[in-house]
Design an enzyme around this catalytic site. Structure first.
Site, PDB file in Angstrom:
ATOM      1  N   PRO A 444       0.807  -1.230   0.000  1.00 37.93           N
ATOM      2  CG  PRO A 444      -0.819  -1.553   1.641  1.00 37.93           C
ATOM      3  CD  PRO A 444       0.508  -2.063   1.182  1.00 37.93           C
ATOM      4  CG  HIS A 484       3.840 -12.104   9.114  1.00 43.88           C
ATOM      5  ND1 HIS A 484       2.621 -12.692   8.896  1.00 43.88           N
ATOM      6  CD2 HIS A 484       3.594 -10.996   9.854  1.00 43.88           C
ATOM      7  CE1 HIS A 484       1.676 -11.979   9.499  1.00 43.88           C
ATOM      8  NE2 HIS A 484       2.239 -10.947  10.087  1.00 43.88           N
TER       9      HIS A 484
END
Length: 694
Positions: A444, A484
């Site tokens: 983002p 992750h």
């Protein structure tokens, strides 16, 4: 000007442009009230606003025609895409095409104002006598902090930020991130939304559930008003009250101005192709209204006629001058991609006597602590870095307690804001160190990193380099799973205009962190999670003696970790790698007892890249293996292998090989699958043996 551009359409439409026709009243009403200490973020239809700042038609026409002396970008970007650092005008940092993305950098400036005015950190210099910049370089990076003094606040001339937006752009998610932070931090910013009810060919009924005034009600603390932006007096008086309030009360406002669009969306998208409301729009033309207001205030028809003639003459004259102005030369392409850095040599004590070994994460922590202690312009923010946790990897532990919640603070889950706000913070002389919590979460923020951060120096012709550090924990470690564990260096290194470091040990990380701080350009530091505490078997080498406070390691200098000599009688190999790959390579060469036949180059920095060290080694050894944790297809490593092959072809005894993770979409959670996915010492050994057989 709009009429002249239309009359000379074939000549001026070589480069796309849009004009403010229909929006002039609100833009001029604003521009007349801003001060040199204010910061403005106009959007691409704001040429009338720029004129009201004191710019001349000639200045704008130089950009219209992409001329060398275009004062904003030197011919690099579109008409009415300004960047300005004149001492006598509002400051305009670089921004992209301004379809909402500018809201975050603009709010970053306001956050910088808030930081400079909060507490006592800058109190002494804020109260100092204003420095004279008339005799110096008007593009100096020195920021005049006296504008934040108590006296400025009392007199009502403390600086504000203005972010200009088209209403259609308010639907962008990044705008809501900006609004959220403006009210959360109570920032001195005015969002001016010019609503002409059109996107390009889509009208308001098709693309929005409410206008910006109604939307603003969802942000508690963002006071909003709606006005007729085609009425100059109404616009001026409304803005006068709002600006006075922001200057004294230091809180955000939104002004929703209804305006008609009386010209084309841009020179390339003509209004007659799709507009069905042109007659109604022309009935709201602000120009006849302004003329009547001037008559009502004592001007005569002869006065207005004289003014119009003078304007026509001036515009025509400036246009003819601009046509004759010089174009950029080919060599002008290669300037201002980066601002010069003062850090060009390794300096200071890397291994102080008596110093203890510390884990990699602590080397970074101590570096940031030393910088914050020395430089009050340095601040740190991101998700969970505040006092309660100090970072999910404890990479900011104790910093909030030592330096306060104003300097070390948590942000909402807003990666775009975390990244893009640094443009504004840097523009007011601050040095933000920000963090994206995991490399997997950077996506983002990439729009801001690409469109705003990386291009600011280049497209402002060197006026507005963005000085920031973006820390990104990266890589697979301990069954982190698909969200992750990712590696993203190939994406980041493909963004021109940023520098990228990827250290393999604590000493390098501390030295590179210091270099990044003093570098006036944006630097992304990729920090492998698996090296932070050296818990992964075979990574004890990431733990190092903590370098002294004065230690600095320049970006772009590789380290020959394991150096060998030229040996005609034996097979020799160069391994080029970085991050976790350094440890796989070093352990592999030891396990097969070939430390005297394998030269290992730790890149330390992916851009700028130390090509000289790489090519010198490969020409000596004749064989090369590039080791990465990323999937190797279409990767930084594969591109580097191609570059090496191109440069060293006649010295090679085998093709340059690469090894990386398997080319699958994600790193699985299951430990067996994770181990199958990513490289290891054993897999590197297999690749070395394959290369040796050539």
């Amino acid at each position: 000007m709009s009429e002249l551009y239309e009359a000379n359409f074939k000549q001026v439409s070589k480069y796309v442009h849009a004009t403010s026709r229909g929006h002039e009243a609100i833009q001029i009403a604003l521009g007349m009230q801003l001060l040199p200490q204010d910061y403005a973020f106009p959007y691409y239809r704001d040429d009338a606003m720029l004129l009201s700042f004191g710019l001349k038609p000639y200045d704008l026409m130089l950009q219209l025609l992409a001329k060398k002396d275009d004062p904003f970008s030197g011919g690099r970007t579109y008409y009415a895409h300004p960047s300005l650092r004149d001492f006598d005008k509002p400051k305009i940092p670089h921004q992209s095409s301004a379809t909402g993305m500018q809201a975050i950098p603009a709010t970053g400036v306001a956050m910088g104002f808030n930081y400079r005015e909060g507490g006592n950190l800058f109190k002494e210099e804020n109260e100092a006598t204003k420095k004279s910049i008339l005799e110096g370089d008007e593009f100096s990076n020195d920021y005049d902090t006296s504008v934040h003094s108590e006296d400025s606040l009392l007199r009502g001339n403390a600086p504000i930020v203005v972010c200009s937006l088209g209403d259609a752009s308010v639907t962008e998610g990044e705008v809501s991130e900006a609004f959220q932070m403006a009210v959360l931090k109570k920032l001195p910013i005015l969002y001016l939304v010019q609503d002409n009810e059109w996107d390009i060919s889509a009208n308001a009924a098709e693309i929005r559930a409410q206008d910006a005034f109604e939307y603003a009600k969802g942000f508690k603390g963002l006071e909003a008003i709606t006005i007729d932006g085609a009425n100059f007096i109404e616009s001026y008086e409304a803005l006068e009250k709002v600006i006075a309030t922001i200057r004294t009360e230091r809180r955000p406002f939104l002004v929703h101005a209804k305006v008609p669009l009386l010209n084309h969306h841009t020179s390339g998208v003509r209004m007659e192709w799709y507009r069905d409301d042109l007659e109604e729009a022309r009935s709201r033309d602000p120009y006849p209204v302004l003329k009547q207001q001037l008559l009502d205030h004592g001007f005569s028809n002869d006065d207005l006629e004289t003014i119009e003639k003078e304007c026509h003459t001036a515009v025509e004259s400036d246009y003819n001058l601009a046509l004759k102005a010089a174009d950029p030369k080919p060599e002008d392409l290669f300037t201002h991609d980066f601002a010069p850095t003062p850090i060009t040599e390794e300096k200071g004590e890397r291994s102080p006597k008596g110093a203890e070994k510390v884990v990699m994460v602590d080397c970074a922590l101590f570096a940031v602590e030393e910088l914050m202690r020395k430089h009050k312009e340095c601040l740190l923010y991101g998700q969970d870095v505040g006092g309660r946790l100090g970072g999910v990897f404890r990479e900011a532990a104790t910093l909030a307690q030592k330096f306060g919640d104003e300097r070390v603070f948590n942000t909402p889950i807003q990666e775009a804001f975390i990244v893009g706000s640094t443009v504004g913070m840097s523009a007011v002389g601050l040095k933000p160190i920000v963090e994206v919590q995991f490399a997997d979460y950077i996506w983002p923020g990439l729009n801001q990193l690409f469109t705003e951060v990386s291009r600011s120096c280049y497209l402002s012709n060197g006026k507005w380099p963005v000085s920031m550090i973006l820390r990104v924990p990266i890589g697979a470690y301990g069954s982190g799973g698909p969200y992750h564990s990712s590696s993203v260096e190939s994406i980041v290194t493909n963004i021109r205009g940023i520098k990228v470091a990827y250290p393999s040990n604590g000493a390098d990380l501390k030295g590179l962190m210091k270099a990044a701080y003093y570098d006036p350009n944006p630097v992304v530091i990729l920090e492998h999670k698996g090296l932070y505490w050296s818990k992964v078997p075979g990574t004890k080498g990431a733990t190092s003696v903590e370098p002294a406070e004065d230690y600095v390691l320049p970006l772009g200098k590789a380290w020959v970790l394991q150096e060998i000599w030229k040996q005609d009688e034996k097979e020799t190999i160069t391994i080029v790698t970085y991050g976790m790959g350094v440890h796989w390579a070093y352990n592999a060469s030891g396990e097969i007892e070939m430390r005297d036949q394998i030269e290992i180059i730790d890149l330390r920095t992916l851009f700028p890249l130390d090509e000289e060290t790489i090519m010198k080694s490969v020409k000596k050894t004749g064989k090369c293996l590039v080791v990465t944790e990323e999937p190797s297809n279409n990767s930084f490593a594969r591109a580097l292998a191609g570059k090496i092959q191109e440069e060293c072809f006649k010295f090679l005894d085998a093709p340059v090989m690469t090894i990386g993770s398997e080319n699958m979409p994600a790193i699985p959670l299951n430990s067996i699958l994770e181990e199958t996915m990513i490289p290891s010492t054993e897999k590197v050994i297999q690749k070395i043996n394959e290369l040796l057989k050539y």
